[in-house]
Design a protein around this motif. Structure first.
Motif, PDB file in Angstrom:
ATOM      1  N   THR A 152       0.871  -1.178   0.000  1.00 42.78           N
ATOM      2  CA  THR A 152       0.000   0.000   0.000  1.00 42.78           C
ATOM      3  C   THR A 152       0.911   1.233   0.000  1.00 42.78           C
ATOM      4  N   THR A 153       0.288   2.398   0.071  1.00 46.75           N
ATOM      5  CA  THR A 153       1.093   3.627   0.177  1.00 46.75           C
ATOM      6  C   THR A 153       2.026   3.560   1.382  1.00 46.75           C
ATOM      7  N   ALA A 154       1.573   2.885   2.438  1.00 41.68           N
ATOM      8  CA  ALA A 154       2.368   2.843   3.662  1.00 41.68           C
ATOM      9  C   ALA A 154       3.548   1.876   3.568  1.00 41.68           C
ATOM     10  N   ASP A 155       3.569   1.051   2.550  1.00 43.30           N
ATOM     11  CA  ASP A 155       4.630   0.043   2.438  1.00 43.30           C
ATOM     12  C   ASP A 155       5.618   0.336   1.330  1.00 43.30           C
ATOM     13  N   THR A 156       5.313   1.324   0.523  1.00 40.20           N
ATOM     14  CA  THR A 156       6.132   1.581  -0.660  1.00 40.20           C
ATOM     15  C   THR A 156       7.138   2.672  -0.342  1.00 40.20           C
ATOM     16  N   PRO A 157       8.407   2.398  -0.572  1.00 40.81           N
ATOM     17  CA  PRO A 157       9.425   3.396  -0.241  1.00 40.81           C
ATOM     18  C   PRO A 157       9.438   4.527  -1.249  1.00 40.81           C
ATOM     19  N   GLU A 158      10.166   5.550  -0.906  1.00 42.09           N
ATOM     20  CA  GLU A 158      10.475   6.594  -1.876  1.00 42.09           C
ATOM     21  C   GLU A 158      11.374   5.942  -2.932  1.00 42.09           C
ATOM     22  N   ILE A 159      11.074   6.201  -4.196  1.00 43.43           N
ATOM     23  CA  ILE A 159      11.845   5.555  -5.262  1.00 43.43           C
ATOM     24  C   ILE A 159      12.500   6.628  -6.129  1.00 43.43           C
ATOM     25  N   ASP A 160      13.815   6.597  -6.150  1.00 47.42           N
ATOM     26  CA  ASP A 160      14.590   7.599  -6.888  1.00 47.42           C
ATOM     27  C   ASP A 160      15.105   6.930  -8.160  1.00 47.42           C
ATOM     28  N   VAL A 161      14.658   7.406  -9.297  1.00 47.62           N
ATOM     29  CA  VAL A 161      15.032   6.763 -10.563  1.00 47.62           C
ATOM     30  C   VAL A 161      15.997   7.652 -11.340  1.00 47.62           C
ATOM     31  N   VAL A 162      17.076   7.069 -11.778  1.00 45.08           N
ATOM     32  CA  VAL A 162      18.050   7.807 -12.594  1.00 45.08           C
ATOM     33  C   VAL A 162      18.292   7.010 -13.867  1.00 45.08           C
ATOM     34  N   PHE A 163      18.190   7.681 -15.001  1.00 45.17           N
ATOM     35  CA  PHE A 163      18.479   6.994 -16.256  1.00 45.17           C
ATOM     36  C   PHE A 163      19.866   7.365 -16.765  1.00 45.17           C
ATOM     37  N   VAL A 164      20.587   6.331 -17.144  1.00 41.95           N
ATOM     38  CA  VAL A 164      21.858   6.518 -17.826  1.00 41.95           C
ATOM     39  C   VAL A 164      21.569   6.089 -19.261  1.00 41.95           C
ATOM     40  N   GLU A 165      21.484   7.040 -20.157  1.00 36.96           N
ATOM     41  CA  GLU A 165      21.005   6.698 -21.504  1.00 36.96           C
ATOM     42  C   GLU A 165      22.154   6.339 -22.428  1.00 36.96           C
ATOM     43  N   ARG A 166      22.283   5.042 -22.698  1.00 35.80           N
ATOM     44  CA  ARG A 166      23.272   4.612 -23.690  1.00 35.80           C
ATOM     45  C   ARG A 166      22.523   3.926 -24.824  1.00 35.80           C
TER      46      ARG A 166
END
Lengths: 713, 279, 157
Positions: free
Chosen positions: A647-661
């Protein structure tokens, strides 16, 4: 900047890389989008399924203990064609004929105009039960066995200073798309049209032709708006569509079948559970000299897609590491549970969980930190994988690893957390994009572009299942053709209107189907000779261009030896998870996951990020809470109250970074993204637990399991 | 299989008195209110009843108010209204904590305290609070009202001392002296059914109640007596772990529940020690 | 039976125990409200009854007599919120989206992240990991012209 980007996106043509407005957005946020259960037709019947309550045995007798007036009733005897669900093997009957192999196996179909009447039916079935096989390790039946070998394992172990062994287990996982499986079958013209919530219209088409003994042109499959797939609507809709079609043909009326949640959980496919054993030779300075891996997958009662799940699982089993001497051997076996099938990641989350936890253990034994041990062994350009596939000049795992370590300040953070109840874990992983080996060559996918009065219409059977296919493919076409994105029409996938562009699976849609469309658009552009579509239409009328897949030059694959280019390309990623552990209760709270991914060129930044975030959240559930409790081959917790997705209470903050190759053979340089994030979350979280002293070797890492691990540590 | 709705009927009372007369006159009539448990049971086909009494419109059962020395909470008070109520927040903060743990916001807006009591699940989130608070259940029938101590309300798994003609009108909570404490342990951060749930009061005679560790919510008198008598919390924990009778089920194991019950007792004791703010 | 549906008084005949969800979908032909589980766990069927978010799969029709029921189709004045779901990746497959938006609308105009997480704990999404949903709701809560408004607020302080 943001404003400029938006203005750019609305009318301009070079929209690849920009967050254009998604094609299906407005309908979805206003409730106007029509899903399968939203459709009704005059004369509609509702269908239901009578299922086996035992996991193995013979059917002695079937009694209908209700007033059957007004009911359409279908059993195996009513099947006009072959009683099979056509996929890889012809072993799974559409309806049980004399014997059952799992709980929930369909035996009888009923349809009635009044839904309420269907709730009152009473059917008693007498069985002669047989002893079921529920433990894969005890199964006498192997569906598929594969070996990948490279180098000389004996020599590799002889070069090792240390051998590290370990066994790792992963459980079933339920897709839990929020829209359950559903179809609507409409008879007519001596044939059948099936509308449904599905990923692969042509899979369903082929299954219907065989089951109903109908020629291809008499069967039409149309995808409706689909409320989530995750692989769960890759193979199963062929079963359900067959059932609805049988009822529709027998009654001569349209029949809708939509499962309720309990039925969907009890009867449909799950992720294959796995037992993976590693034996690894390593030098004192941390270089891998030998990798020996044994994989056992639980296939459930029928073959479905198990052979290819095993194949993908094994091809990912080493993790993204270099080693000269490798043996990966695996089997998928039969048990008397509902068949397991496709699920985002397709074998790779299971084997990479094992590989990545094992890698942390190797590091621990050598006194190397998790980044060091991975840096030493990560695949680099020019390296060869277990199948001999060579890493491209811009490929490899090193860059995402270093970027993730830098961004999270991994070492400093880990030091800072020492002695606290917070832990940091890393997982380095990869995912092959597209079908395995020669799969794409065999598929020979096609895509069509047709000129319209204003722009173009796209003819593909790639399906929109939330991932944004409709939008991304339109972006590719608009950009390649140089027309406004709004002038690209994306009709629903319909086998009567569009060629087979392959199934919407295997992270292949953007890369493969997108590429076909890119080529078709470039072709069409040449034929327009500088005219706009509207000008050309006025002058010459309709034009259509179809492109068929041809493999990029240089790709080779030997199916027998498992040697060559297993995938056209690979996506690479590294997850760093920070978790908080309650040492007294074993409860784990994931706080933050940083995911650095190389998915090639990003076509739509918001949707690509959405794939990474959503896949990571699904991996969090896989890691911690999602446990299918099987009792005698029956899912005992088939309710959302008891099968716990985040649920919202179980999902961490998710930081996404793309390295575009960019990948030169993908649409505008794109690779696949859909499955990748599913592979990394579980090992990253479990490795974070390792850093806190919990030696967990299985997922889900439930509080009970974590507590157990802590008490042994 | 799901229960067919067309075979069910719903009786609409004009007033509370009318509802009580209907309960007297018709055997097998099942009262319903927020329906957050009812439809789950209907989905499973687990309910045999076919006639229901709609209590939802009876406003007087929604009241939350101090009545002399007790706080009265009407049976139809929803979890959301408990969370909002200044009286509940002041006098029974552990009930607010419990109400926040029930389902999502949508269920909190609909589910009622009376329903949680009547449903009688051993995992009911509010039930340990009522047991620890020594609440009294007020039962009404056409012939009058009677009061039953909450701790004597359940006879066994989902069975109560209620007569077939009675309705739960509400509960009365006496002034709770001492520090209140509540904790629920489940696998998920929200919307989890508890594996262990505990409510407790730190007073000269400490009171400890647990859910999900026995066929009904329980008080643990031996543990309480040990704490009253000055035993260390470790000693009390040992007593507690033998005093409860959890089981293995699809949500957890007996061993885990026993262990966590002990952990919660320790936390209760530590967190309610003098000088530590609880609420 | 009469009740107010999306601002209009309607008179609908249906079984009193029929789930509000089915009445909306089958009798009122408003199919924007979805069924995900039928057990009050997923929130896909969230509608407002007298302004409060409820699961329409758990409400017998009889209990909305005289009440104001608002579904995704009648969510007036929240276009900004809906647009934000499109723009910020709040909707993927879309099946949880109507319930999610209705539940978000019940959080008021300026919820903070904690309010959002608590308020949406009863709405399951399997596609987004919720991040896009948070971004959408937070974006919709921001005043129309951020720069000018910020300045104005600064002066008032």
């Amino acid at each position: 900047m943001k404003g400029a980007r938006k203005a750019h996106a609305t009318r301009a043509t070079a929209v690849v890389g920009h967050p254009v407005r998604r094609k299906d957005g407005l309908d979805k946020v206003t409730g106007a989008a029509r899903y399968i259960d939203d459709l009704v037709l005059p004369g509609l019947l509702y269908g239901t399924t009578i299922r086996s309550t035992i996991s193995r045995g013979e059917i002695a007798s079937v009694h209908l203990d209700f007033d059957t007036t007004g009911f359409t009733i279908v059993s195996a005897r009513d099947i006009p064609g072959k009683n099979v669900v056509s996929l890889i093997e012809a072993d799974q009957p559409s309806l049980a004929d004399g014997r059952v192999e799992h709980v929930g196996e369909a035996i009888l179909l009923l349809a009635h105009a009044d839904k309420e009447r269907l709730l009152d039916v009473r059917v008693s079935i007498d069985y002669r039960p047989a002893a079921p096989v529920v433990e894969p390790e005890l199964s006498p039946t192997t569906f598929k066995e594969i070996t990948i070998a490279k180098g000389d394992l004996g020599r590799g172990f002889a070069e090792a200073d240390l051998v590290v062994e370990g066994e790792y287990r992963t459980g079933h996982q339920e897709h839990l798309y929020i829209e359950t499986n559903g179809v609507l079958a409409v008879p007519g013209d001596g044939g059948i049209t099936v509308h449904g919530s599905l990923q692969c219209p042509y899979y369903v088409h082929r299954a219907l032709c065989e089951l109903l003994s109908l020629p291809e042109r008499k069967v039409r499959v149309i995808q409706t708006e689909t409320g989530g797939g995750f692989g769960g609507k890759e193979d199963y809709p062929s079963v359900l569509a067959g059932h609805a079609a049988l009822l529709a043909l027998k009654s001569g009326r349209p029949v809708k079948m939509v499962y309720d949640r309990a039925e969907d959980m009890l009867a449909t496919t799950k992720r294959h559970p796995a037992i993976v054993r590693h034996r690894t030779g390593v030098t004192r300075d941390g270089h891998l000299t030998a990798i020996d891996i044994e994989v056992l997958l639980d296939g459930g009662a029928y073959v479905t897609l198990s052979p290819v799940v095993l194949s993908r699982g094994l091809l990912h089993a080493t993790g993204p590491y270099r080693c000269d001497h490798v043996r990966v051997h695996g089997r998928v076996v039969k048990t008397n549970t509902p068949p397991n099938g496709a699920f985002r990641g397709f074998g790779a989350p299971q084997t990479q969980f094992a590989a990545e936890v094992h890698m942390d253990r190797i590091g621990e034994q050598l006194g190397l930190d998790p980044i060091q041990v991975r840096e030493r062994n990560a695949l680099r350009p020019g390296d060869t994988m277990a199948t001999g596939q060579r890493i491209e000049a811009n490929g490899g795992a090193l860059r995402v690893l270093r970027e993730a370590a830098r961004r999270t300040r991994f070492r400093q953070r880990r030091r800072a957390l020492r002695g606290t109840d917070r832990g940091l874990g890393v997982a380095l992983f990869f995912h092959g994009a597209g079908f395995t080996g020669s799969g794409e060559v065999k598929l020979r996918s096609k895509a069509t572009l047709e000129l319209t009065r204003r722009g173009v219409r796209v003819g593909v059977t790639a399906t929109e299942i939330g991932q944004g296919a409709r939008t991304v493919l339109a972006q590719i076409v608009a950009t390649a053709l140089g027309i406004p994105y709004e002038h690209v029409e994306m009709p629903p996938a319909d086998t009567s209107l569009a060629p087979d562009s392959g199934p919407t699976v295997a992270s292949r849609t953007t890369m493969i189907v997108g590429r076909l469309l890119e080529l078709a658009a470039r072709d069409l552009k040449r034929r327009l000779r500088g005219r706009t579509p509207a000008e050309s239409w006025r002058a010459h009328g309709p034009i259509s261009v179809t492109k068929e897949y041809t493999p990029p030059p240089g790709l080779t694959w030997d199916e027998e030896q498992y040697v060559g280019d297993a995938y056209g390309t690979w996506a690479w990623a590294c997850d760093v998870a920070e978790v908080e552990l309650d040492r007294d209760t074993g409860i784990v709270r994931p706080l933050r996951i940083t995911s650095v991914a190389d998915i090639g060129r990003v076509i739509h930044p918001v949707m690509a990020r959405g794939q990474m975030e959503g896949g990571t959240a699904q991996a969090v559930g896989y890691a911690l809470t999602e446990e299918v409790v099987m009792r005698d081959g029956r899912m005992a917790n088939a309710q959302l109250t008891n099968y716990l997705i985040p649920t919202t209470a179980d999902t961490p903050e998710i930081d996404v970074v793309f390295v575009e190759r960019p990948y030169r053979n993908g649409a505008f340089g794109a690779k696949g993204v859909g499955e990748l994030p599913m592979d990394g979350g579980a090992p990253a979280i479990v490795n974070a637990l390792r850093s806190l002293g919990a030696d967990v070797r299985a997922v889900p890492a439930t509080p009970e399991r974590v507590l157990d691990a802590l008490s042994k540590g | 299989m799901r229960t067919a709705i067309s075979r069910l009927s719903l009786v609409e009372p004009r007033s509370l008195r009318h509802a009580l007369r209907l309960m007297r006159d018709e055997a097998g009539l099942v009262p319903l209110a927020g329906c957050t448990d009812l439809y789950v049971a209907l989905n499973d086909g687990a309910l045999r009843a076919t006639r229901f009494l709609n209590l939802w419109p009876i406003e007087e059962l929604r009241v939350i108010e101090p009545r002399g020395p007790v706080l009265f909470i009407g049976a139809l008070a929803t979890y959301s209204s408990l969370i909002r109520s200044a009286d509940v927040r002041r006098r029974l903060p552990m009930l607010v904590s419990a109400a926040r743990e029930v389902g999502g916001r949508q269920v909190q807006n609909r589910g009622t305290l009376g329903g949680n009591i009547a449903n009688g699940s051993p995992a009911g989130d509010t039930l340990p609070v009522l047991a620890a608070a020594e609440a009294t259940v007020v039962l009404g029938s056409a012939t009058g009202t009677r009061r039953v101590p909450f701790t004597a309300f359940y006879k066994g798994y989902r069975t109560t001392v209620m007569r077939a003609d009675e309705l739960i009108l509400g509960i009365e909570v006496p002034e709770v002296e001492g520090r209140q404490w509540f904790c629920k342990v489940g696998t998920r951060g929200a919307q989890a059914i508890s594996k262990v749930v505990m409510a407790a009061v730190r007073a000269p005679h400490p009171r400890v109640a647990l859910g999900s560790v026995a066929p009904t919510v329980v008080r643990v008198p031996k543990t309480e007596a040990a704490l009253t008598g000055g035993a260390s919390v470790d000693e009390a924990r040992t007593i507690l772990m033998s005093e409860i009778a959890p089981i293995d089920d699809i949500r957890s194991t007996a061993a885990y529940r026993r262990h966590v019950a002990g952990v919660l007792l320790g936390r209760f004791w530590e967190q309610t020690a003098a000088g530590r703010p609880v609420y | 039976m009469r009740f107010t549906l999306n601002g209009r008084t309607v008179d609908v005949r249906a079984h009193p125990m029929k789930r509000l969800l089915d009445v909306l979908r089958e009798d009122c032909h408003l199919t924007g409200t979805k069924e995900g589980c039928g057990e009050g766990e997923c929130g896909a069927c969230t509608v407002l009854v007298d302004g409060e978010a409820v699961n329409a799969c758990l409400v017998p029709f009889a209990q909305v007599r005289g009440a104001r029921v608002t579904t995704i189709e009648g969510l007036r004045g929240r276009r900004r919120l809906q647009e934000a779901f499109v723009e910020h990746g709040g909707a993927q497959c879309g099946i949880c989206t109507p319930g999610m938006i209705v539940a978000a609308a019940a959080l008021g105009r300026r919820p903070n992240l904690d309010d959002i997480k608590t308020g949406l704990a009863g709405n399951l999404c399997r596609c987004t990991g919720y991040s896009g949903i948070y971004r959408a709701i937070e974006a919709a809560a921001v005043p129309l012209r951020p720069a000018r408004r910020r300045g104005a607020r600064g002066k008032r302080r």
